[in-house]
Design a protein around this motif. Structure first.
Motif, PDB file in Angstrom:
ATOM      1  N   PRO A 114      19.122  12.927   4.032  1.00 37.68           N
ATOM      2  CA  PRO A 114      18.735  13.685   2.838  1.00 37.68           C
ATOM      3  C   PRO A 114      19.567  13.320   1.625  1.00 37.68           C
ATOM      4  CG  PRO A 114      20.015  15.059   4.336  1.00 37.68           C
ATOM      5  CD  PRO A 114      19.718  13.785   5.072  1.00 37.68           C
ATOM      6  N   HIS A 115      19.018  13.587   0.461  1.00 34.23           N
ATOM      7  CA  HIS A 115      19.746  13.399  -0.788  1.00 34.23           C
ATOM      8  C   HIS A 115      20.981  14.304  -0.767  1.00 34.23           C
ATOM      9  CE1 HIS A 115      20.700  13.405  -5.062  1.00 34.23           C
ATOM     10  NE2 HIS A 115      19.832  12.433  -5.247  1.00 34.23           N
ATOM     11  N   PRO A 116      22.126  13.843  -1.294  1.00 33.80           N
ATOM     12  CA  PRO A 116      23.335  14.679  -1.273  1.00 33.80           C
ATOM     13  C   PRO A 116      23.153  16.056  -1.901  1.00 33.80           C
ATOM     14  CG  PRO A 116      23.897  12.435  -1.881  1.00 33.80           C
ATOM     15  CD  PRO A 116      22.392  12.496  -1.839  1.00 33.80           C
ATOM     16  N   ARG A 117      22.211  16.172  -2.841  1.00 30.92           N
ATOM     17  CA  ARG A 117      21.967  17.478  -3.465  1.00 30.92           C
ATOM     18  C   ARG A 117      21.186  18.418  -2.560  1.00 30.92           C
ATOM     19  NH1 ARG A 117      20.052  14.567  -8.116  1.00 30.92           N
ATOM     20  NH2 ARG A 117      17.981  15.283  -7.511  1.00 30.92           N
ATOM     21  N   ASP A 118      20.491  17.859  -1.588  1.00 29.73           N
ATOM     22  CA  ASP A 118      19.639  18.658  -0.710  1.00 29.73           C
ATOM     23  C   ASP A 118      20.450  19.119   0.496  1.00 29.73           C
ATOM     24  OD1 ASP A 118      17.668  19.847   0.742  1.00 29.73           O
ATOM     25  OD2 ASP A 118      16.258  18.168   0.624  1.00 29.73           O
ATOM     26  N   LEU A 119      20.950  20.322   0.427  1.00 28.61           N
ATOM     27  CA  LEU A 119      21.869  20.817   1.457  1.00 28.61           C
ATOM     28  C   LEU A 119      21.157  21.387   2.672  1.00 28.61           C
ATOM     29  CD1 LEU A 119      24.434  22.644  -0.865  1.00 28.61           C
ATOM     30  CD2 LEU A 119      24.523  20.286  -0.012  1.00 28.61           C
ATOM     31  N   TRP A 120      19.844  21.553   2.600  1.00 31.46           N
ATOM     32  CA  TRP A 120      19.132  22.264   3.658  1.00 31.46           C
ATOM     33  C   TRP A 120      18.257  21.362   4.517  1.00 31.46           C
ATOM     34  CZ3 TRP A 120      21.761  26.430   3.757  1.00 31.46           C
ATOM     35  CH2 TRP A 120      22.225  27.006   2.571  1.00 31.46           C
ATOM     36  N   LYS A 154      33.521   8.509  -7.430  1.00 35.71           N
ATOM     37  CA  LYS A 154      32.699   9.644  -7.027  1.00 35.71           C
ATOM     38  C   LYS A 154      31.752   9.295  -5.874  1.00 35.71           C
ATOM     39  CE  LYS A 154      33.048  13.553  -9.494  1.00 35.71           C
ATOM     40  NZ  LYS A 154      33.016  14.918  -8.925  1.00 35.71           N
ATOM     41  N   ILE A 155      31.443   8.015  -5.728  1.00 38.14           N
ATOM     42  CA  ILE A 155      30.558   7.582  -4.649  1.00 38.14           C
ATOM     43  C   ILE A 155      31.089   8.056  -3.296  1.00 38.14           C
ATOM     44  CG2 ILE A 155      29.818   5.530  -3.341  1.00 38.14           C
ATOM     45  CD1 ILE A 155      29.309   4.154  -6.015  1.00 38.14           C
ATOM     46  N   PHE A 156      32.412   8.031  -3.143  1.00 37.96           N
ATOM     47  CA  PHE A 156      33.009   8.432  -1.867  1.00 37.96           C
ATOM     48  C   PHE A 156      32.924   9.943  -1.644  1.00 37.96           C
ATOM     49  CE2 PHE A 156      35.267   4.448  -2.953  1.00 37.96           C
ATOM     50  CZ  PHE A 156      34.901   3.706  -1.844  1.00 37.96           C
ATOM     51  N   GLN A 157      32.768  10.689  -2.714  1.00 31.96           N
ATOM     52  CA  GLN A 157      32.581  12.131  -2.577  1.00 31.96           C
ATOM     53  C   GLN A 157      31.126  12.469  -2.272  1.00 31.96           C
ATOM     54  OE1 GLN A 157      33.182  14.480  -6.175  1.00 31.96           O
ATOM     55  NE2 GLN A 157      33.841  16.255  -4.964  1.00 31.96           N
ATOM     56  N   TRP A 158      30.208  11.858  -3.028  1.00 32.33           N
ATOM     57  CA  TRP A 158      28.784  12.136  -2.824  1.00 32.33           C
ATOM     58  C   TRP A 158      28.323  11.752  -1.422  1.00 32.33           C
ATOM     59  CZ3 TRP A 158      27.854   9.052  -7.891  1.00 32.33           C
ATOM     60  CH2 TRP A 158      28.146   9.857  -9.005  1.00 32.33           C
ATOM     61  N   TYR A 159      28.844  10.619  -0.926  1.00 32.15           N
ATOM     62  CA  TYR A 159      28.370  10.082   0.353  1.00 32.15           C
ATOM     63  C   TYR A 159      29.464  10.080   1.411  1.00 32.15           C
ATOM     64  CZ  TYR A 159      24.548   8.639  -2.650  1.00 32.15           C
ATOM     65  OH  TYR A 159      23.497   8.641  -3.531  1.00 32.15           O
ATOM     66  N   GLU A 160      30.342  11.055   1.351  1.00 34.46           N
ATOM     67  CA  GLU A 160      31.458  11.113   2.283  1.00 34.46           C
ATOM     68  C   GLU A 160      30.999  11.044   3.738  1.00 34.46           C
ATOM     69  OE1 GLU A 160      34.969  13.697   1.483  1.00 34.46           O
ATOM     70  OE2 GLU A 160      34.329  14.716   3.323  1.00 34.46           O
ATOM     71  N   GLN A 161      29.887  11.728   4.061  1.00 39.89           N
ATOM     72  CA  GLN A 161      29.400  11.771   5.436  1.00 39.89           C
ATOM     73  C   GLN A 161      28.857  10.422   5.904  1.00 39.89           C
ATOM     74  OE1 GLN A 161      29.659  14.473   7.597  1.00 39.89           O
ATOM     75  NE2 GLN A 161      30.990  15.180   5.942  1.00 39.89           N
ATOM     76  N   GLY A 181       0.789  -1.231   0.000  1.00 35.62           N
ATOM     77  CA  GLY A 181       0.000   0.000   0.000  1.00 35.62           C
ATOM     78  C   GLY A 181       0.821   1.280   0.000  1.00 35.62           C
ATOM     79  N   LEU A 182       2.146   1.167   0.124  1.00 39.93           N
ATOM     80  CA  LEU A 182       3.031   2.332   0.098  1.00 39.93           C
ATOM     81  C   LEU A 182       3.835   2.335  -1.195  1.00 39.93           C
ATOM     82  CD1 LEU A 182       4.424   2.124   3.755  1.00 39.93           C
ATOM     83  CD2 LEU A 182       2.537   3.548   2.930  1.00 39.93           C
ATOM     84  N   THR A 183       4.198   3.523  -1.663  1.00 46.05           N
ATOM     85  CA  THR A 183       4.976   3.607  -2.894  1.00 46.05           C
ATOM     86  C   THR A 183       6.426   3.946  -2.580  1.00 46.05           C
ATOM     87  OG1 THR A 183       4.351   5.928  -3.188  1.00 46.05           O
ATOM     88  CG2 THR A 183       3.005   4.261  -4.316  1.00 46.05           C
ATOM     89  N   PHE A 184       7.324   3.403  -3.409  1.00 41.28           N
ATOM     90  CA  PHE A 184       8.755   3.594  -3.211  1.00 41.28           C
ATOM     91  C   PHE A 184       9.424   3.828  -4.563  1.00 41.28           C
ATOM     92  CE2 PHE A 184       7.223   0.899   0.187  1.00 41.28           C
ATOM     93  CZ  PHE A 184       7.840   1.409   1.325  1.00 41.28           C
ATOM     94  N   SER A 185      10.086   4.973  -4.699  1.00 41.96           N
ATOM     95  CA  SER A 185      10.952   5.212  -5.845  1.00 41.96           C
ATOM     96  C   SER A 185      12.347   4.723  -5.484  1.00 41.96           C
ATOM     97  CB  SER A 185      10.990   6.696  -6.192  1.00 41.96           C
ATOM     98  OG  SER A 185      11.658   7.423  -5.158  1.00 41.96           O
ATOM     99  N   LEU A 186      13.255   4.744  -6.442  1.00 45.83           N
ATOM    100  CA  LEU A 186      14.630   4.354  -6.152  1.00 45.83           C
ATOM    101  C   LEU A 186      15.260   5.298  -5.127  1.00 45.83           C
ATOM    102  CD1 LEU A 186      15.716   3.472  -9.787  1.00 45.83           C
ATOM    103  CD2 LEU A 186      15.476   1.849  -7.900  1.00 45.83           C
ATOM    104  N   ASP A 187      14.981   6.598  -5.250  1.00 49.27           N
ATOM    105  CA  ASP A 187      15.493   7.545  -4.250  1.00 49.27           C
ATOM    106  C   ASP A 187      14.893   7.295  -2.876  1.00 49.27           C
ATOM    107  OD1 ASP A 187      17.323   8.910  -5.757  1.00 49.27           O
ATOM    108  OD2 ASP A 187      16.149  10.751  -5.968  1.00 49.27           O
ATOM    109  N   ASP A 188      13.594   6.964  -2.828  1.00 46.98           N
ATOM    110  CA  ASP A 188      12.954   6.665  -1.539  1.00 46.98           C
ATOM    111  C   ASP A 188      13.670   5.517  -0.841  1.00 46.98           C
ATOM    112  OD1 ASP A 188      11.019   8.588  -2.093  1.00 46.98           O
ATOM    113  OD2 ASP A 188       9.582   7.122  -2.891  1.00 46.98           O
ATOM    114  N   ILE A 189      14.004   4.483  -1.623  1.00 47.22           N
ATOM    115  CA  ILE A 189      14.650   3.307  -1.044  1.00 47.22           C
ATOM    116  C   ILE A 189      16.068   3.629  -0.585  1.00 47.22           C
ATOM    117  CG2 ILE A 189      15.557   1.007  -1.585  1.00 47.22           C
ATOM    118  CD1 ILE A 189      13.123   0.640  -3.439  1.00 47.22           C
ATOM    119  N   GLU A 190      16.829   4.287  -1.449  1.00 49.95           N
ATOM    120  CA  GLU A 190      18.229   4.556  -1.099  1.00 49.95           C
ATOM    121  C   GLU A 190      18.358   5.515   0.076  1.00 49.95           C
ATOM    122  OE1 GLU A 190      22.481   6.032  -3.030  1.00 49.95           O
ATOM    123  OE2 GLU A 190      20.654   6.112  -4.262  1.00 49.95           O
ATOM    124  N   HIS A 191      17.710   6.667  -0.027  1.00 48.85           N
ATOM    125  CA  HIS A 191      17.918   7.718   0.975  1.00 48.85           C
ATOM    126  C   HIS A 191      16.963   7.593   2.163  1.00 48.85           C
ATOM    127  CE1 HIS A 191      20.442   9.319  -2.125  1.00 48.85           C
ATOM    128  NE2 HIS A 191      19.416   9.474  -2.940  1.00 48.85           N
TER     129      HIS A 191
END
Length: 307
Positions: A165-171, A248-255, A147-157
């Motif tokens: 938050p998504h790495p692009r979402d700084l706020w 680049k994975i290590f840069q995007w997800y360094e934290q 009954g719930l929906t999941f995109s690839l971003d929903d699953i990963e993040h």
């Protein structure tokens, strides 16, 4: 780079019921497992292994999407994916079931990626040459599960990274808002090894594998194996130039790997063989330059890409 595919007004549900060729799975088996997420997860693992056995390249990095899309193995998988809509996610909830949940959503992510690319191959545009040719690919396709929906971003993040938050979402401080029904499914902690398991369809992505959470020890071994395999291939150390070359994975997800660059490198060193770990730590002591290698976004298809 131009975008050849536009995002639809609303995400496309990949596992919606549709008329398909009869699956080898019997009606009685489907009825028994439709509402049981654990049995359904096992069937999906079996489907994934059959698809891999027939259509995955020897190095585990590329798929024959065009060969897969009309195969009985893919039809069987699609029918199984449709049953996810009626399954209850309750058996995967709670801290005690995190291993099950982690393995389940890693597999779902990788299956959804394959499913979405095959969906694109059935359209006039065909399989894209690059994942970046598809606007908002990671949010444009969804599975409905319980009954719930999941995109690839929903699953990963939202799920696997523990609602970070998504790495692009700084706020933002989290991916799902506090009232989102999917929040209880988020892992309590972010295990950075998931980044070595998720294949988003690009050639630079990790190998495609199947993960099982029924045995925590086996899952830990598989996650460590994925980490070591990815790091062995994607960390290049140049002592002469005093350089460390990373995906680049290590840069995007360094934290996800550490609180800072040094912490990230220290965490990564544990997945290298002894000689390479010593070399990395020596370079770290010399404050070597860290270079993040451009990501290869070309689709990991063994079939000819769409024109």
């Amino acid at each position: 780079m131009g975008t050849r595919f536009s995002k639809s007004a609303s995400p496309y549900i990949l596992n919606q019921p549709k008329t398909v060729t009869a699956s080898p799975t019997s009606d009685s088996e489907a009825a028994t497992t439709a509402s049981n997420i654990l049995l359904l997860a096992e069937r999906l693992e079996q489907c994934m292994r059959r698809l891999q056995g027939c259509f995955l390249s020897a190095d585990g990095k590329a798929m024959d999407y065009l060969g897969m899309k009309n195969s009985p193995q893919f039809v069987e998988f699609v029918n199984c994916a449709v049953e996810l809509q009626q399954a209850s996610l309750t058996p995967l909830s709670g801290v005690s079931n995190e291993s099950l949940r982690k393995a389940f959503f890693i597999n779902i992510y990788n299956l959804m990626t394959m499913h979405a690319l095959i969906e694109l191959s059935a359209r006039d545009t065909g399989i894209p040459r690059s994942m970046l040719d598809v606007k908002d690919f990671w949010r444009s396709f969804e599975y409905k599960i319980g009954g719930l929906t999941f995109s690839l971003d929903d699953i990963e993040h939202g799920i696997l990274r523990g609602n970070r938050p998504h790495p692009r979402d700084l706020w933002s401080r989290c991916y799902f808002n506090a009232k989102d029904e999917r929040v209880p499914l988020a892992l309590s902690q972010c295990d950075p090894r998931i980044h070595f398991c998720l294949n988003c369809g690009a050639q630079a992505c990790p190998r495609v594998s199947v993960y099982s959470g029924t045995d925590t020890g086996s899952l830990e071994s598989a996650l460590n194996g994925a980490a070591k395999a990815f790091c062995a291939e994607n960390i290049v150390l140049d002592g002469t130039r005093n350089e460390i070359h990373l995906s680049k994975i290590f840069q995007w997800y360094e934290q996800d790997f550490g609180s800072d660059r040094t912490g990230m490198l220290a965490r990564v060193s544990g997945w290298l063989n002894d000689d390479k770990e010593v070399q990395l730590r020596a370079l770290m002591s010399k404050e070597a330059k860290v270079i993040f290698v451009p990501y290869d976004w070309r689709v990991n298809s063994t079939s000819q890409a769409g024109a």
